[in-house]
Design an enzyme around this catalytic site. Structure first.
Site, PDB file in Angstrom:
ATOM      1  N   ASP A  36      -6.146   8.599  13.212  1.00 46.99           N
ATOM      2  CA  ASP A  36      -6.417   8.175  11.972  1.00 46.99           C
ATOM      3  C   ASP A  36      -7.175   6.725  11.856  1.00 46.99           C
ATOM      4  OD1 ASP A  36      -6.528   8.301   9.786  1.00 46.99           O
ATOM      5  OD2 ASP A  36      -4.308   7.765   8.624  1.00 46.99           O
TER       6      ASP A  36
ATOM      7  N   LYS B 268       7.897  -0.435   6.022  1.00 44.00           N
ATOM      8  CA  LYS B 268       6.535   1.098   6.005  1.00 44.00           C
ATOM      9  C   LYS B 268       8.334   2.004   5.350  1.00 44.00           C
ATOM     10  CE  LYS B 268       3.689   4.003   7.638  1.00 44.00           C
ATOM     11  NZ  LYS B 268       2.636   4.481   9.431  1.00 44.00           N
TER      12      LYS B 268
ATOM     13  N   GLY C 131       0.712  -1.270  -0.228  1.00 44.10           N
ATOM     14  CA  GLY C 131      -0.233  -0.661  -0.259  1.00 44.10           C
ATOM     15  C   GLY C 131       0.782   1.285  -0.144  1.00 44.10           C
TER      16      GLY C 131
ATOM     17  N   VAL D 169       4.511   0.874   1.692  1.00 44.46           N
ATOM     18  CA  VAL D 169       4.460  -0.250   2.676  1.00 44.46           C
ATOM     19  C   VAL D 169       4.631  -0.979   1.630  1.00 44.46           C
ATOM     20  CG1 VAL D 169       3.642  -1.671   4.453  1.00 44.46           C
ATOM     21  CG2 VAL D 169       3.057   0.539   4.372  1.00 44.46           C
TER      22      VAL D 169
ATOM     23  N   GLY E   8       0.589   5.248   1.362  1.00 44.90           N
ATOM     24  CA  GLY E   8       0.122   6.851   1.864  1.00 44.90           C
ATOM     25  C   GLY E   8       0.847   8.427   1.460  1.00 44.90           C
ATOM     26  N   GLY E   9       0.368   8.651   2.616  1.00 41.76           N
ATOM     27  CA  GLY E   9       0.946  10.399   2.497  1.00 41.76           C
ATOM     28  C   GLY E   9       2.178   9.850   2.643  1.00 41.76           C
TER      29      GLY E   9
END
Length: 159
Positions: free
Chosen positions: A137, A45, A22, A29, A24-25
């Site tokens: 989050d 990560k 995945g 990962v 994200g900002g």
């Protein structure tokens, strides 16, 4: 950020990149296989290091927090390493996927099971709050399951 990384690369002389899990900002990962313990997989990560960037400071705070917390319902943090200008958190790989994936495939969840998850989530958040941390989050993508179905909270990057 990690444009140089390719599936099949070996990082830190022991982590073989298998696939992207995945993004994200913060960065990406990856699923990685430990080349010494060949049946052991981890989540890597990554984030490009920039002391002036808020995302970098979030990741470093997450690493600091996770290093002090050992909770069965929080994704485990093993260690970190640096590769050029990127820092990697080596974390537990939750083979059971996320609550988002579960909801997409099954559509609905047994009320007893969801009640049990809610209780575990609340108890875990209380323990985290006792350390002075607020997650900020929580969402189905950040609620993961181990292979045995244990609920785990992930991504403390903006905590």
């Amino acid at each position: 950020m990690d444009e140089d990384l390719k599936i099949g690369d070996v990082l830190d002389d022991k982590y073989l990149l298998v696939r992207k899990l995945g993004e994200g900002g913060f960065g990406h990962v990856y699923l990685a296989q430990d080349t010494y313990l060949t049946k052991h997989y981890v989540a890597l990560k990554c984030l490009k290091i920039d002391e002036n960037d808020m995302e970098s400071s979030y990741l470093i705070r997450e690493m600091d927090f996770l290093a002090t917390l050992a909770d069965p319902h929080v994704v485990g943090f093993y260690h970190h390493f640096q590769n050029r200008n990127t820092i990697f958190l080596v974390m537990e790989y939750c083979r059971g996927g996320s609550l988002r994936q579960l909801l997409q495939t099954e559509g609905k969840v047994n009320p007893e099971k969801s009640t049990d998850w809610a209780i575990k989530l609340c108890n875990t958040l209380q323990r985290v709050h006792d350390h002075g941390i607020v997650h900020h989050d929580l969402k189905p993508e950040n609620l993961l399951f181990s292979l045995d179905g244990t609920l785990k909270i992930a991504d403390f990057g903006v905590a």
